[in-house]
Design an enzyme around this catalytic site. Structure first.
Site, mmCIF file in Angstrom:
data_model
loop_
_atom_site.group_PDB
_atom_site.id
_atom_site.type_symbol
_atom_site.label_atom_id
_atom_site.label_comp_id
_atom_site.label_asym_id
_atom_site.label_seq_id
_atom_site.Cartn_x
_atom_site.Cartn_y
_atom_site.Cartn_z
ATOM 1 N N GLU A 257 -12.061 -10.576 -7.489
ATOM 2 C CA GLU A 257 -13.500 -10.612 -7.768
ATOM 3 C C GLU A 257 -14.333 -10.432 -6.506
ATOM 4 O O GLU A 257 -15.411 -9.824 -6.537
ATOM 5 C CB GLU A 257 -13.872 -11.930 -8.463
ATOM 6 C CG GLU A 257 -13.397 -12.034 -9.912
ATOM 7 C CD GLU A 257 -11.922 -12.401 -10.065
ATOM 8 O OE1 GLU A 257 -11.275 -12.732 -9.042
ATOM 9 O OE2 GLU A 257 -11.405 -12.369 -11.201
ATOM 10 N N LYS B 277 7.190 -9.691 -20.759
ATOM 11 C CA LYS B 277 6.099 -10.371 -21.465
ATOM 12 C C LYS B 277 6.274 -10.126 -22.964
ATOM 13 O O LYS B 277 6.558 -8.997 -23.374
ATOM 14 C CB LYS B 277 4.761 -9.821 -20.965
ATOM 15 C CG LYS B 277 3.583 -10.746 -21.154
ATOM 16 C CD LYS B 277 2.409 -10.339 -20.274
ATOM 17 C CE LYS B 277 1.195 -11.205 -20.561
ATOM 18 N NZ LYS B 277 0.098 -10.965 -19.639
ATOM 19 N N ARG C 150 -16.092 -16.634 -8.225
ATOM 20 C CA ARG C 150 -15.250 -16.257 -7.076
ATOM 21 C C ARG C 150 -15.967 -15.320 -6.109
ATOM 22 O O ARG C 150 -15.612 -15.243 -4.946
ATOM 23 C CB ARG C 150 -13.993 -15.521 -7.572
ATOM 24 C CG ARG C 150 -12.872 -16.373 -8.057
ATOM 25 C CD ARG C 150 -11.960 -16.793 -6.917
ATOM 26 N NE ARG C 150 -11.105 -17.882 -7.332
ATOM 27 C CZ ARG C 150 -9.881 -17.732 -7.808
ATOM 28 N NH1 ARG C 150 -9.360 -16.531 -7.899
ATOM 29 N NH2 ARG C 150 -9.183 -18.780 -8.173
HETATM 30 C C1 LIG Z 1 -9.858 -15.536 -10.994
HETATM 31 C C2 LIG Z 1 -9.377 -15.001 -12.324
HETATM 32 N N1 LIG Z 1 -9.631 -13.725 -12.658
HETATM 33 C C3 LIG Z 1 -9.217 -13.239 -13.834
HETATM 34 C C4 LIG Z 1 -8.536 -14.038 -14.710
HETATM 35 C C5 LIG Z 1 -8.162 -13.501 -16.084
HETATM 36 N N2 LIG Z 1 -6.713 -13.451 -16.222
HETATM 37 C C6 LIG Z 1 -6.023 -14.409 -16.834
HETATM 38 S S1 LIG Z 1 -4.393 -14.140 -16.895
HETATM 39 C C7 LIG Z 1 -4.586 -12.678 -16.108
HETATM 40 C C8 LIG Z 1 -3.387 -11.844 -15.820
HETATM 41 C C9 LIG Z 1 -2.406 -12.608 -15.019
HETATM 42 O O1 LIG Z 1 -1.281 -11.839 -14.804
HETATM 43 P P1 LIG Z 1 0.013 -12.546 -14.303
HETATM 44 O O2 LIG Z 1 -0.322 -13.525 -13.246
HETATM 45 O O3 LIG Z 1 0.983 -11.500 -13.943
HETATM 46 O O4 LIG Z 1 0.509 -13.383 -15.541
HETATM 47 P P2 LIG Z 1 1.174 -12.872 -16.897
HETATM 48 O O5 LIG Z 1 0.122 -13.014 -17.935
HETATM 49 O O6 LIG Z 1 1.634 -11.477 -16.709
HETATM 50 O O7 LIG Z 1 2.304 -13.799 -17.113
HETATM 51 C C10 LIG Z 1 -5.921 -12.422 -15.806
HETATM 52 C C11 LIG Z 1 -6.440 -11.214 -15.162
HETATM 53 C C12 LIG Z 1 -8.308 -15.365 -14.336
HETATM 54 N N3 LIG Z 1 -7.700 -16.247 -15.133
HETATM 55 N N4 LIG Z 1 -8.723 -15.819 -13.142
#
Ligand SMILES: Cc1ncc(C[n+]2csc(CCOP(=O)(O)OP(=O)(O)O)c2C)c(N)n1
Ligand SMILES: CC(=O)[C@@H](O)[C@H](O)COP(=O)(O)O
Ligand SMILES: [Mg+2]
Length: 629
Positions: free
Chosen positions: A367, A280, A395
């Site tokens: 969630e 990242k 959710r």
């Molecule tokens: C249901 C839900 N909960 C929380 C989030 C907040 N959120 C957005 S991106 C993220 C992290 C995602 O991690 P990953 O899928 O590994 O993607 P990366 O950013 O590492 O590429 C979170 C917790 C969300 N978008 N949707």
């Protein structure tokens, strides 16, 4: 290469690996430059540059379907599909959306914003494809964080069983927004360190199948060998056990590795998972070296230094005020624990985590689990505080009703990002919680007018022992209110009159209070006196004050930064009807449509949360009232 000239990704087919590498540098430069003024999800996009280029080279969008989970990492896909020129409008009003958007491009086949939906959607698309006897590829692109979401696991369960041709691109950068957590994260770590075992396994199988004389028998022996190696070298072999062919780990920044595996997967029957390892923030030093969140989501910054451009002397963020008050309360009461579904940073719980490492539970993107976990804690006399964004609480709705409210458990909800959030747009607007919570029995729902009242509300919640209690607060910084030293409980269901007046009454709460007060001030100069009421308890309402107001027969305007259908204004209408009053009531708030991205100011203007509109409404009601009299 001039990225503004790209109309579609077909040109990638002709590019050599060296040309792809050059293009990757151009794309990174473009992202770093553009986002330095617009802000956006930089870290995740920098990590998927090679991965996205490789996907578009091997496959054929939009015939082949790319589904970006969460969708915050779809910027390169947008550039490759002819949208580079719109990047200066990224996440601004009527500009380019920060997530995939079907009305933006035929290449955006699935809209996201919330995580962990891509696998279920891919399965739906695969079933439709097969019923329609079509042959295209379907590729959900999901991060290691999003994979921890329950929906993703439900979908893996289904896909593996039905053996559908779906190629899952698992983008593993070991990060959610903060460091990824959980047992699944641990399992991915073991797969990562198993190195190239799987490649060796496949090469062996391929070789043995090609020895004609002994063909079947030897292949069977190889199969047994492969299975025993699998258990020996990679404990669990989670994905293969679920029916997927697992390729990996693949270096997600190495075109040779990427292209080889994608081409291999393309020819493989049944569900495939390609485990790609990426970094990242790759290619931008300030993001790479950031240990906290690798520049997951950023506002404007200076490119050379990576210094974030912030307005000086802003009041503390709402999330900070709430979680710091909780930390203070936690020192006095050992039963208080905090729960977060992957939002330690956004909900500003780092200090709580540092002081009470055993009393903070980051459960990953989960969630539903977070809500029921809190219910479980409450049954044992603990005082859980679930810090959760309004939009993500959607959710956990069944869990709120079935597990928390029905059992009338003492769960505290800190509903963060309540109201319009701005740049993230329609997937993230926190405008539904008032309507979906006020219909649930047993819940107390409140919203403070400023951070001083906010801290008292945390105190109120901590000392409330009659069931669930929810405190909602907006994104961004507080109002700058001075903070009282001593915390005191606010009587449940009590409203306060902020401004006296006898021509009309405004009932409002939270963020819209300042709008009501400034409107009242303007109208007072014109001779109209507005009563402004801080309706800080959305449920239960201050019925005694409502009776007084309705008996006075004053026109009432309700104002809320939440959906009108079933919202706070609706509850005032219900009260009038239940008690046979004749009050004239107008409601202002979020209309019955999804509100896109843009600055909150602009969005307020769009939906009529302005002084002008409020003045017009008041004038129309007071003039008509005078005529009627
Ligand atoms: C249901 C839900 N909960 C929380 C989030 C907040 N959120 C957005 S991106 C993220 C992290 C995602 O991690 P990953 O899928 O590994 O993607 P990366 O950013 O590492 O590429 C979170 C917790 C969300 N978008 N949707
Ligand atoms: C994509 C996503 O869901 C998060 O990254 C979100 O954009 C965070 O929002 P805040 O900036 O309000 O924490
Ligand atoms: Mg990740």
């Amino acid at each position: 290469m001039d990225l503004y000239k790209i109309k579609d990704p077909s040109f990638l087919k002709e590019l050599s690996i060296d040309q792809l590498k050059d293009l990757s540098m151009d794309v990174r430069k473009f992202l770093i430059e553009n986002l330095s003024s617009t802000g956006g999800h930089l870290g995740a996009n920098l990590g998927v540059v090679e991965l996205t280029l490789a996907l578009h080279k091997v496959y054929e969008s939009p015939k082949d379907r790319f589904l970006f989970d969460v969708g915050h990492q779809s910027y390169i896909h947008k550039i490759l599909t002819g949208r580079a020129e719109k990047f200066d409008t990224l996440r601004t009003y009527q500009g380019l959306c920060g997530f995939p958007k079907r009305n933006e491009s035929e290449h955006d086949v699935w809209e996201t914003g919330h995580s962990s939906t891509s696998l279920s959607a891919a399965m739906g698309m695969a079933i439709a494809r097969d019923l329609n006897e079509e042959t295209h590829s379907i590729l959900p692109i999901i991060g290691d964080g999003a994979l921890t979401g329950g929906m993703a696991l439900e979908a893996l369960n289904h896909i593996g069983d039905e053996k559908k041709n779906i190629t899952v691109i698992l983008n593993d950068n070991e990060m959610s927004i903060a460091k990824n957590v959980g047992a699944l994260h641990g399992a991915l770590g073991r797969m990562r360190s198993a190195g190239k075992y799987n490649r060796a396994k496949d090469d062996l199988e391929w070789l043995l199948k090609r020895i004609p004389a002994v063909g079947g028998k030897l292949a069977q022996a190889a199969e047994r060998l492969k299975d025993s190696m699998k258990y020996f070298v990679v404990p669990g072999m989670f994905f293969e056990e679920l029916g997927f062919t697992y390729y990996g780990p693949v270096d997600g920044h190495d075109y040779n590795d990427l292209l080889e595996n994608l081409n291999y997967a393309k020819k493989t029957e049944g569900p495939v998972i390609i485990h790609m390892i990426t970094q990242k923030g790759k290619g931008y030093q300030p993001a790479e070296s950031d240990q906290k969140d690798k520049w997951h989501g950023v506002g404007p910054y200076k490119i050379e230094s990576g210094e974030k451009i912030k307005s000086a002397d802003a009041p503390p963020a709402w999330s900070e005020v709430i979680s710091e008050t909780l930390r203070e309360e936690a020192r006095k009461d050992k039963r208080i624990v905090a729960v977060t579904p992957a939002m330690v940073l956004g909900s500003k719980l780092e200090k709580f985590q540092a002081e009470f490492p055993d009393r903070l539970f980051d459960v990953g993107i989960a969630e539903q689990h977070a809500t029921t976990l809190s219910a479980g804690l409450a049954t044992q006399g603990m005082k859980p505080f679930l810090a959760i964004y309004s939009t993500f609480l959607q959710r956990g709705y069944d869990q709120v009703i079935h597990d928390v409210a029905r059992q009338n458990l003492n769960v505290m909800f800190g509903i963060d990002r309540a109201g319009l959030v701005g740049a993230d747009g329609e997937t993230h607007q926190g405008v539904f919680d008032v309507a979906f919570l006020r219909s649930v029995p047993n819940i107390v729902l409140m919203m403070p007018k400023d951070e001083n009242e906010g801290q008292h509300m945390v105190h109120t919640a901590v000392h409330y022992n009659d069931g669930p209690i929810a405190l909602r607060y907006p994104r961004g910084n507080g109002t700058g209110a001075s903070m009282e030293e001593t915390l005191k409980p606010i009587p449940i269901g009590s409203w306060e009159v902020l401004e006296e007046g006898n021509d009309a009454v405004i009932l409002t709460f939270g963020t819209t209070i300042s709008l009501a007060l400034s409107t009242a001030e303007r109208l007072r100069k014109e001779g109209t006196s507005l009563r402004v009421v801080n309706a800080r308890f959305i449920k239960p309402m201050d019925e005694s004050m409502l009776h007084t107001i309705m008996k006075e027969k004053l026109p009432i305007i309700t104002v809320e930064e939440a959906v009108l259908k079933g919202g706070f204004g609706s509850s005032v209408l219900e009260f009038k009807e239940e008690h046979n009053y004749t009050s004239w009531i107008k409601r202002l708030g979020v209309p019955d449509r999804f509100i896109e991205h843009g600055s909150v100011d602009k969005l307020w203007e769009e939906i009529g949360l302005t002084e002008e509109n409020l003045i017009n409404q008041v004038k129309a009601m007071t003039i008509t009232k005078q005529r009627r009299a």
